[in-house]
Design a protein around this motif. Structure first.
Motif, PDB file in Angstrom:
ATOM      1  N   SER A 164      45.003  37.524  39.809  1.00 22.77           N
ATOM      2  CA  SER A 164      44.710  36.176  40.320  1.00 22.77           C
ATOM      3  C   SER A 164      43.526  35.593  39.571  1.00 22.77           C
ATOM      4  O   SER A 164      42.634  36.326  39.143  1.00 22.77           O
ATOM      5  CB  SER A 164      44.402  36.234  41.823  1.00 22.77           C
ATOM      6  N   ASP A 166      41.483  33.714  41.127  1.00 20.55           N
ATOM      7  CA  ASP A 166      40.456  33.716  42.160  1.00 20.55           C
ATOM      8  C   ASP A 166      39.938  35.141  42.347  1.00 20.55           C
ATOM      9  O   ASP A 166      40.725  36.077  42.542  1.00 20.55           O
ATOM     10  CB  ASP A 166      41.035  33.198  43.479  1.00 20.55           C
ATOM     11  N   GLU A 169      40.964  36.925  45.699  1.00 18.45           N
ATOM     12  CA  GLU A 169      42.372  37.322  45.748  1.00 18.45           C
ATOM     13  C   GLU A 169      42.669  38.459  44.768  1.00 18.45           C
ATOM     14  O   GLU A 169      43.447  39.368  45.073  1.00 18.45           O
ATOM     15  CB  GLU A 169      43.263  36.115  45.433  1.00 18.45           C
ATOM     16  N   GLY A 170      42.037  38.421  43.601  1.00 21.66           N
ATOM     17  CA  GLY A 170      42.239  39.483  42.626  1.00 21.66           C
ATOM     18  C   GLY A 170      41.739  40.823  43.126  1.00 21.66           C
ATOM     19  O   GLY A 170      42.404  41.855  42.958  1.00 21.66           O
TER      20      GLY A 170
END
Length: 423
Positions: A164, A166, A169-170
């Motif tokens: 991701s 972000d 999120e990653g």
């Protein structure tokens, strides 16, 4: 007397496999967690800093105790099996902060992660020391573990961005992948590696046993070289992003430089094993130190836009990293070979866990010492991140300070070569 047969490559690889997820867990814990909890979870920097400092000091302090516990347990594999669920659960929680009770969540998840990581690491390293039947085999086992570890660092650095754009999120995606990867590679290690020689669990007082390890003169000298050399390695790790951004003016290349550094460590690691077999591990370690010194001398003359010359610095210093990770730990494994109480190998109670417990404590404190030394020096020379001033001072701290510590470590290792490595 019958000759012992060397471990086949498949068993060397099986032993090293667990090094990948262990190293993979360490990078986001130390690099990403502060930013994740400051930005995504909204914690104040002062509270965050205090909690991280407390947790990391406790983490370093318990390593010798966990090592002593490991020596008093009949099977180190059982301790690894106990530790890994704690590590997996801790990582799942730590990299996915909730919306409420964030400080408590951070503290609890860090303790769970640190306990699992530290117990697994100490027991795993001690197991490898006992598994090797001679100096060369212990070097190959250490190289396998550290080679997989470097791959784990590269994977941990790349995965969040691949999953991701972000960060939150990653890292959440990484947390969900990690337990499955840990299960797969830990199973390979547990079932693919033979048992070490039979040993008796250590007995007697835990604290007296930990003190007795520090009474070993060879260990104290090896630890002294490890401390000086470790600070030299931790200094550029602390400052490299500042150097790339404000001296080279090449912040966009930061990820590529870090990847090249770690990949170089993996690629050159077999070369150090071959050289160690021919010239001895201490001499080879000293050679690697001078390779690193040459890299920092080269870096001292770089200016804005010198992207490719700095790639050479990353290549050379990364190559030296492979030796730093493998050779001193292999020398330590030789010390662990001798059973406590003077018994014969295979019939005594070794203290490998205690040795590696102290070793890991020092390794973690090196990172703190490097930050505590370099960051105030940057402020003293007038450097301010992103302002473009005092870059000469930044370059001096980044290049010359590691050069001085590396040179001192090389002198100490050469002076004590007769006691650090006994043929």
């Amino acid at each position: 007397m019958t000759a012992t047969r060397a471990l086949p490559h498949r068993q060397l690889l099986a032993y090293g496999a667990l090094g990948l997820p262990l190293a993979m867990a360490a990078l986001p814990v130390y690099v990403h967690v502060p930013r994740l909890y400051a930005e995504s979870a909204g914690m104040s920097l002062s509270l965050l800093g205090a909690l991280l400092l407390a947790a990391r000091l406790l983490d370093a302090g318990i390593d010798p105790l966990l090592g002593g516990w490991s020596d008093r347990t009949a099977s180190r594999r059982r301790l690894i099996l106990l530790a890994l669920p704690c590590l997996a659960l801790g990582m799942l929680a730590l990299l996915q902060p909730p919306a409420v009770a964030v400080p408590l969540w951070l503290l609890a998840s860090m303790f769970c992660t640190y306990f699992g990581f530290s117990l697994a690491s100490v027991a795993y390293q001690a197991w490898g020391a006992e598994l090797g039947r001679d100096a060369g085999e212990r070097t190959r086992l250490t190289a396998s573990r550290e080679g997989f570890g470097l791959l784990g660092v590269v994977l941990a650095a790349a995965l969040p961005g691949l999953l991701s754009q972000d960060l939150s999120e990653g890292l959440s995606g990484l947390a969900q992948i990690f337990p499955w990867l840990l299960l797969l590679l830990a199973s390979w290690t547990i079932f693919g590696t033979p048992s070490s020689v039979e040993r008796l669990p250590a007995s007697g007082g835990l604290f007296s046993a930990l003190r007795s390890v520090l009474d070993d003169g060879r260990f104290r000298r090896l630890l002294a070289v490890f401390v000086v050399n470790g600070i030299a390695a931790a200094l550029p790790a602390t400052l490299v992003l500042f150097y790339v951004a404000d001296v080279l003016r090449a912040e966009a290349w930061s990820g590529a430089f870090l990847a090249l550094y770690f990949v170089s460590g993996v690629v050159f690691l077999p070369l150090w094993v071959v050289l160690a077999r021919r010239f001895g591990r201490v001499r080879t370690w000293v050679i690697s130190m001078f390779v690193a010194v040459a890299a920092f001398v080269w870096a001292w003359g770089l200016t804005a836009g010198d992207v490719w010359p700095f790639a050479v610095v990353c290549l050379l210093s990364g190559a030296a990293l492979g030796a730093d990770l493998t050779l001193p730990a292999a020398l330590l494994a030789d010390l662990c070979e001798r059973p406590a109480g003077g018994g014969e190998q295979g019939g005594g109670a070794t203290q490998a866990g205690a040795y590696f417990g102290w070793w890991n404590l020092v390794a973690k404190l090196n990172l703190a010492l490097a930050a505590g030394l370099s960051l105030p020096l940057l402020e003293l020379v007038g450097y301010r991140p992103g302002e473009g001033g005092a870059t000469a001072g930044l370059a001096a701290v980044y290049c010359l300070l590691p050069l001085l510590f590396k040179s001192a470590a090389a002198v100490l290792a050469w002076r004590w070569r007769g006691t650090l490595e006994v043929s």
